[in-house]
Design a protein around this motif. Structure first.
Motif, short mmCIF file in Angstrom:
data_model
loop_
_atom_site.label_atom_id
_atom_site.label_comp_id
_atom_site.label_asym_id
_atom_site.label_seq_id
_atom_site.Cartn_x
_atom_site.Cartn_y
_atom_site.Cartn_z
N THR A 16 1.07 -1.23 -0.19
CA THR A 16 0.06 0.09 0.05
C THR A 16 1.20 1.01 0.19
O THR A 16 1.67 0.72 0.80
N PRO A 17 1.02 2.50 -0.79
CA PRO A 17 1.05 3.46 -0.76
C PRO A 17 1.76 3.94 1.10
O PRO A 17 0.45 4.21 1.53
N GLN A 18 2.69 4.49 1.00
CA GLN A 18 2.60 4.90 2.98
C GLN A 18 1.82 5.94 3.09
O GLN A 18 1.09 6.06 4.05
N GLU A 19 1.57 7.03 1.45
CA GLU A 19 0.16 8.08 2.09
C GLU A 19 -1.06 7.41 2.46
O GLU A 19 -1.80 7.97 3.11
N LYS A 20 -1.26 6.29 1.48
CA LYS A 20 -2.35 5.89 2.05
C LYS A 20 -2.67 4.89 3.23
O LYS A 20 -4.22 5.69 4.19
N LEU A 21 -2.03 4.66 4.06
CA LEU A 21 -1.34 3.54 4.77
C LEU A 21 -1.22 4.82 6.02
O LEU A 21 -1.94 4.62 7.00
N TRP A 22 -0.71 5.99 5.97
CA TRP A 22 -0.65 7.21 6.93
C TRP A 22 -1.97 7.82 7.10
O TRP A 22 -1.90 7.62 8.78
N ASN A 23 -2.41 7.98 6.56
CA ASN A 23 -4.45 8.71 6.00
C ASN A 23 -4.89 7.36 6.81
O ASN A 23 -5.31 7.79 7.95
N THR A 24 -4.96 6.13 6.40
CA THR A 24 -5.49 5.24 7.38
C THR A 24 -5.41 5.57 8.79
O THR A 24 -6.36 5.54 9.96
N LEU A 25 -4.17 4.57 8.99
CA LEU A 25 -3.93 5.32 10.21
C LEU A 25 -3.96 6.40 11.65
O LEU A 25 -4.56 6.14 13.06
N ILE A 26 -4.11 7.19 10.89
CA ILE A 26 -4.68 8.56 11.92
C ILE A 26 -5.84 9.48 11.22
O ILE A 26 -6.34 9.69 11.92
N ASP A 27 -6.86 7.77 10.83
CA ASP A 27 -8.27 8.33 10.42
C ASP A 27 -8.67 7.37 11.98
O ASP A 27 -9.87 6.66 11.24
N PHE A 28 -9.25 8.53 13.24
CA PHE A 28 -9.69 7.94 13.78
C PHE A 28 -11.29 7.18 13.76
O PHE A 28 -11.26 6.35 14.94
N PRO A 29 -11.71 8.15 13.56
CA PRO A 29 -13.15 7.89 13.42
C PRO A 29 -13.38 6.73 13.17
O PRO A 29 -14.46 5.95 13.13
N ASN A 30 -12.35 6.52 11.95
CA ASN A 30 -13.23 4.76 10.90
C ASN A 30 -12.24 3.59 11.64
O ASN A 30 -12.12 2.74 10.91
N PHE A 31 -11.33 3.94 12.77
CA PHE A 31 -11.03 2.50 13.44
C PHE A 31 -11.80 1.54 13.87
O PHE A 31 -11.22 0.06 13.48
N ASP A 32 -12.92 1.90 13.81
CA ASP A 32 -14.27 0.76 13.68
C ASP A 32 -13.95 -0.21 12.92
O ASP A 32 -15.05 -1.51 12.57
N LYS A 33 -13.69 0.16 11.72
CA LYS A 33 -13.84 -0.75 10.28
C LYS A 33 -12.52 -1.58 9.98
O LYS A 33 -13.31 -2.60 9.23
N TRP A 34 -12.13 -1.13 10.83
CA TRP A 34 -10.80 -2.33 11.02
C TRP A 34 -10.43 -2.68 12.68
O TRP A 34 -9.85 -4.17 13.19
N ASP A 35 -10.94 -2.41 13.76
CA ASP A 35 -10.79 -2.61 15.25
C ASP A 35 -11.57 -3.37 15.55
O ASP A 35 -12.47 -1.83 15.67
N ASP A 36 -12.59 -4.57 15.83
CA ASP A 36 -13.50 -4.28 16.36
C ASP A 36 -14.07 -4.51 17.54
O ASP A 36 -14.71 -4.46 18.85
N SER A 37 -12.91 -3.99 18.25
CA SER A 37 -12.52 -3.24 19.85
C SER A 37 -12.71 -2.08 20.57
O SER A 37 -13.65 -1.59 20.96
N VAL A 38 -12.82 -1.22 19.49
CA VAL A 38 -13.18 0.04 18.79
C VAL A 38 -15.04 0.42 18.43
O VAL A 38 -15.66 0.09 17.22
N VAL A 39 -15.64 0.92 19.35
CA VAL A 39 -16.77 1.87 18.62
C VAL A 39 -17.10 2.98 17.88
O VAL A 39 -17.40 3.47 16.86
#
Length: 158
Positions: free
Chosen positions: A35-58
């Motif tokens: 994955t391009p680094q920019e896309k990866l970084w943007n996913t990691l800092i997209d805290f409101p969407n953590f629930d899309k990949w971390d099932d412990s987070v609402v």
């Protein structure tokens, strides 16, 4: 006075022992991504969407831009609400988060190695009792971490 001395004689060594033998648990998982680094970084800092990949987070909400010494609120699937402190933040490279449990702190450090496109997550707990971590996170945390990281990989490659 004798009772006080007896109490101090018993409690003193226990307090020293607890301080010198602080419980610590460390879990590290590294993931190779195409994955391009920019896309990866943007996913990691997209805290409101953590629930899309971390099932412990609402939900995660942060006041303002992400930065060192920033603060966020997280609601977990268990219904618990945690205040998360951003203890370290380096744009496009990584961050470290900290939240408190009843007798210690949990740290989550996520870093990107752009030369190899590797994402590493290290989670560690420091506190008086390892059981506190297990009470909140379970005894099989290594599997939970692996599942979360693989879900992130799936989410980011979709």
């Amino acid at each position: 006075m004798k009772k006080l001395m007896r109490i101090l004689f018993i409690i003193g060594p226990l307090m020293l022992l607890a301080q010198s033998n602080k419980a610590e648990k460390v879990y590290t998982y590294a993931l190779q991504l195409d994955t391009p680094q920019e896309k990866l970084w943007n996913t990691l800092i997209d805290f409101p969407n953590f629930d899309k990949w971390d099932d412990s987070v609402v939900d995660v909400r942060c006041a303002g831009a992400l930065k060192k010494k920033g603060v966020c609120q997280a609601i977990l699937a268990t219904g618990e609400l945690f205040e998360i402190a951003i203890t370290d933040f380096v744009e496009n490279e990584g961050y470290t988060l900290r939240y408190k449990l009843s007798s210690g702190n949990v740290y989550v450090k996520r870093t990107i190695d752009p030369s190899n496109n590797i994402l590493t997550e290290t989670v560690w707990y420091t506190g008086i009792s390892k059981r506190t971590f297990e009470k909140y996170k379970g005894k099989d945390y290594k599997e939970i971490q692996e599942k979360r990281m693989l879900a992130l990989k799936e989410y980011i490659t979709d």
